[in-house]
Design a protein around this motif. Structure first.
Motif, PDB file in Angstrom:
ATOM      1  N   LEU A  95      30.556  37.362  37.909  1.00 23.59           N
ATOM      2  CA  LEU A  95      32.028  37.760  39.301  1.00 23.59           C
ATOM      3  C   LEU A  95      32.816  36.703  40.232  1.00 23.59           C
ATOM      4  N   SER A  96      32.424  35.539  39.623  1.00 24.45           N
ATOM      5  CA  SER A  96      32.755  34.347  39.344  1.00 24.45           C
ATOM      6  C   SER A  96      34.381  34.393  38.384  1.00 24.45           C
ATOM      7  N   SER A  97      34.397  35.175  37.362  1.00 24.87           N
ATOM      8  CA  SER A  97      35.459  35.136  36.957  1.00 24.87           C
ATOM      9  C   SER A  97      36.257  35.825  37.442  1.00 24.87           C
ATOM     10  N   SER A  98      36.671  36.667  38.427  1.00 29.81           N
ATOM     11  CA  SER A  98      37.383  36.428  39.145  1.00 29.81           C
ATOM     12  C   SER A  98      38.191  35.932  39.758  1.00 29.81           C
ATOM     13  N   VAL A  99      38.026  35.021  40.258  1.00 35.00           N
ATOM     14  CA  VAL A  99      38.715  34.081  40.001  1.00 35.00           C
ATOM     15  C   VAL A  99      39.583  33.300  39.454  1.00 35.00           C
ATOM     16  N   ILE A 100      39.559  33.456  37.903  1.00 34.94           N
ATOM     17  CA  ILE A 100      41.034  33.366  37.296  1.00 34.94           C
ATOM     18  C   ILE A 100      42.247  33.973  37.955  1.00 34.94           C
ATOM     19  N   TYR A 101      41.739  35.596  37.885  1.00 32.28           N
ATOM     20  CA  TYR A 101      43.084  36.444  38.394  1.00 32.28           C
ATOM     21  C   TYR A 101      43.083  36.544  39.592  1.00 32.28           C
ATOM     22  N   PHE A 102      42.499  35.699  40.492  1.00 28.06           N
ATOM     23  CA  PHE A 102      42.892  35.545  42.398  1.00 28.06           C
ATOM     24  C   PHE A 102      44.335  34.586  41.602  1.00 28.06           C
ATOM     25  N   THR A 103      43.815  33.523  41.359  1.00 28.32           N
ATOM     26  CA  THR A 103      44.204  32.640  40.840  1.00 28.32           C
ATOM     27  C   THR A 103      45.820  32.384  40.572  1.00 28.32           C
ATOM     28  N   VAL A 104      46.265  33.482  39.121  1.00 31.29           N
ATOM     29  CA  VAL A 104      47.002  33.710  38.382  1.00 31.29           C
ATOM     30  C   VAL A 104      48.264  34.477  38.949  1.00 31.29           C
ATOM     31  N   LEU A 105      47.376  35.543  39.595  1.00 31.33           N
ATOM     32  CA  LEU A 105      47.879  36.186  40.821  1.00 31.33           C
ATOM     33  C   LEU A 105      49.018  35.473  42.048  1.00 31.33           C
ATOM     34  N   PHE A 106      47.781  34.987  42.533  1.00 28.21           N
ATOM     35  CA  PHE A 106      48.625  33.670  43.832  1.00 28.21           C
ATOM     36  C   PHE A 106      49.350  32.674  43.086  1.00 28.21           C
ATOM     37  N   ARG A 107      49.353  32.462  42.149  1.00 28.38           N
ATOM     38  CA  ARG A 107      50.095  31.460  41.438  1.00 28.38           C
ATOM     39  C   ARG A 107      51.663  31.579  41.088  1.00 28.38           C
ATOM     40  N   ARG A 108      51.622  33.390  40.586  1.00 27.22           N
ATOM     41  CA  ARG A 108      52.708  33.665  40.926  1.00 27.22           C
ATOM     42  C   ARG A 108      53.287  34.078  42.175  1.00 27.22           C
ATOM     43  N   VAL A 109      52.570  34.557  43.095  1.00 30.01           N
ATOM     44  CA  VAL A 109      52.960  35.017  44.048  1.00 30.01           C
ATOM     45  C   VAL A 109      53.866  33.095  45.343  1.00 30.01           C
ATOM     46  N   PHE A 110      52.523  33.002  45.389  1.00 30.06           N
ATOM     47  CA  PHE A 110      53.073  31.347  46.544  1.00 30.06           C
ATOM     48  C   PHE A 110      53.768  30.012  45.558  1.00 30.06           C
ATOM     49  N   LEU A 111      53.484  30.424  44.127  1.00 25.85           N
ATOM     50  CA  LEU A 111      53.989  28.922  43.382  1.00 25.85           C
ATOM     51  C   LEU A 111      55.170  29.313  42.221  1.00 25.85           C
ATOM     52  N   ASN A 112      55.505  30.271  43.070  1.00 28.09           N
ATOM     53  CA  ASN A 112      56.365  31.375  42.017  1.00 28.09           C
ATOM     54  C   ASN A 112      56.460  30.388  39.800  1.00 28.09           C
ATOM     55  N   LYS A 113      55.565  30.790  39.735  1.00 30.81           N
ATOM     56  CA  LYS A 113      55.314  30.553  38.482  1.00 30.81           C
ATOM     57  C   LYS A 113      55.086  31.593  37.514  1.00 30.81           C
ATOM     58  N   PRO A 114      55.944  31.926  36.497  1.00 34.16           N
ATOM     59  CA  PRO A 114      54.968  32.779  35.757  1.00 34.16           C
ATOM     60  C   PRO A 114      53.943  33.414  35.351  1.00 34.16           C
ATOM     61  N   LEU A 115      53.692  34.263  34.847  1.00 33.28           N
ATOM     62  CA  LEU A 115      51.707  34.659  34.346  1.00 33.28           C
ATOM     63  C   LEU A 115      52.059  34.511  33.343  1.00 33.28           C
ATOM     64  N   ARG A 116      50.657  34.043  32.807  1.00 31.63           N
ATOM     65  CA  ARG A 116      50.404  33.761  31.191  1.00 31.63           C
ATOM     66  C   ARG A 116      49.781  34.053  30.884  1.00 31.63           C
ATOM     67  N   ARG A 117      50.016  34.976  29.941  1.00 35.71           N
ATOM     68  CA  ARG A 117      49.781  36.651  29.060  1.00 35.71           C
ATOM     69  C   ARG A 117      47.886  36.199  28.214  1.00 35.71           C
ATOM     70  N   GLU A 118      48.182  35.045  27.939  1.00 38.27           N
ATOM     71  CA  GLU A 118      47.054  34.457  26.839  1.00 38.27           C
ATOM     72  C   GLU A 118      46.642  34.240  28.299  1.00 38.27           C
ATOM     73  N   VAL A 156      34.930  36.071  49.823  1.00 39.39           N
ATOM     74  CA  VAL A 156      35.460  35.195  49.840  1.00 39.39           C
ATOM     75  C   VAL A 156      36.156  33.680  49.839  1.00 39.39           C
ATOM     76  N   SER A 157      34.724  33.349  49.036  1.00 39.61           N
ATOM     77  CA  SER A 157      34.687  32.388  48.689  1.00 39.61           C
ATOM     78  C   SER A 157      35.594  32.216  46.944  1.00 39.61           C
ATOM     79  N   PHE A 158      35.920  32.515  46.101  1.00 43.06           N
ATOM     80  CA  PHE A 158      36.807  32.995  44.967  1.00 43.06           C
ATOM     81  C   PHE A 158      37.961  33.736  45.009  1.00 43.06           C
ATOM     82  N   VAL A 159      38.125  34.119  46.617  1.00 37.09           N
ATOM     83  CA  VAL A 159      39.450  34.005  47.327  1.00 37.09           C
ATOM     84  C   VAL A 159      39.611  32.584  47.593  1.00 37.09           C
ATOM     85  N   SER A 160      39.027  32.040  48.168  1.00 33.85           N
ATOM     86  CA  SER A 160      39.478  30.888  49.005  1.00 33.85           C
ATOM     87  C   SER A 160      39.870  29.516  47.850  1.00 33.85           C
TER      88      SER A 160
END
Length: 295
Positions: A95-118, A156-160
């Motif tokens: 389940l902890s692997s979901s942190v990566i996907y949440f981070t990629v998404l939030f990074r795009r939404v909040f920092l307007n940084k590109p989704l890096r496909r790699e 909650v932990s991983f989203v945080s």
């Protein structure tokens, strides 16, 4: 330098699971986390004094540090410790692997940084590898009491953790030194930890167990001061999305320690899973981009 920072995080956080197991059950999760970061803040503060580093930081950065303290250090770790009381380590690792996907998404939404496909491709391969590694344990799993509650705590932990990564990256992008950011973020986090602990009626009686003390010192000095210092520096250098791949690699270190001390038996699926995780890491870090034409 990036490789060294990554390795430090992986090795230390891959071993901290042992320390956490010595703490779960002795005190409330928020109390264990509060003591851990109390020691860490004191150590960082003393290091800053000894090296004559400035404690000054702009007022608006204190607001962001307060947010990091609440989200990354208080909510992430308190709910992670709580989840470990209800979820077996195998499921929590996957389940902890979901942190990566949440981070990629939030990074795009909040920092307007590109989704890096790699990163997405590498994370997906890594997730498949983790599933293969822990697949034998899933066959032995039964419906646990409190499993749903444990899953909620883990979510909650991983989203945080993901939001905390984004806030930290934003602070570092604006030039705040790593040590200074960690000192204030962890320090502000203590207000929430102790405040919730006292309001909830948690016991602050210190356990009379040597293993608890040794685990606490290891988690504070290595897991918080050293590993978080290295992680934040890595996040500053390569971004929060790539840095978060640490969560998929350190379970391999945990398995290695389990092999040495607990007699873990390797399977062909586990070996293949490790290979997938390592290939995924190479892709996420951009090592195979040319060959695979990902970027």
């Amino acid at each position: 330098m990036n490789a060294l920072l990554f390795i430090v995080c992986v090795i230390i956080w891959g071993s901290t699971w042992i320390g956490i197991t010595f703490q779960v059950g002795h005190v409330e999760p928020v109390v264990a986390v509060a003591w851990r970061f109390s020691i860490a803040v004191v150590c960082i503060g003393l290091w800053m004094l000894a090296t004559r580093r400035s404690f000054r930081m702009p007022a608006h950065m204190h607001v962001k540090a307060l947010s990091v303290g609440l989200i990354l250090y208080t909510l992430d770790y308190s709910f992670l410790y709580a989840a470990q009381q209800y979820i077996v380590s195998a499921l929590l690792a996957v389940l902890s692997s979901s942190v990566i996907y949440f981070t990629v998404l939030f990074r795009r939404v909040f920092l307007n940084k590109p989704l890096r496909r790699e990163v997405l491709v590498g994370a997906t391969l890594g997730l498949l590898g983790i599933v293969l590694i822990f697949s034998p344990e899933f066959t032995q799993m039964t419906a646990q009491q409190g499993l749903v509650l444990g899953l909620l705590f883990a979510l909650v932990s991983f989203v945080s953790a993901a939001i905390g990564n984004i806030l930290s990256e934003n602070m570092l992008d604006e030039g705040v030194p790593v040590m200074q950011m960690n000192f204030y973020a962890m320090g502000y986090g203590l207000f929430f930890m102790y405040g919730y602990g006292f309001m909830s009626g948690a016991s602050f009686t210190y356990p009379d167990h040597l293993e608890f003390t040794l685990a606490l010192l290891y988690l504070a000095l290595f897991g918080s001061v050293l590993a978080f210092g290295a992680y934040m520096k890595l996040l500053q250098r390569i971004g929060s999305d790539k840095s978060t791949y640490v969560v998929l690699v350190y379970p391999i270190v945990a398995l290695g320690l389990s092999t040495l001390f607990e007699g873990y038996q390797w399977t062909l699926a586990a070996v293949f899973g490790v290979i997938l995780v390592l290939i995924g890491n190479a892709i996420a870090m951009g090592k195979l981009n040319r060959q695979l034409k990902i970027s």
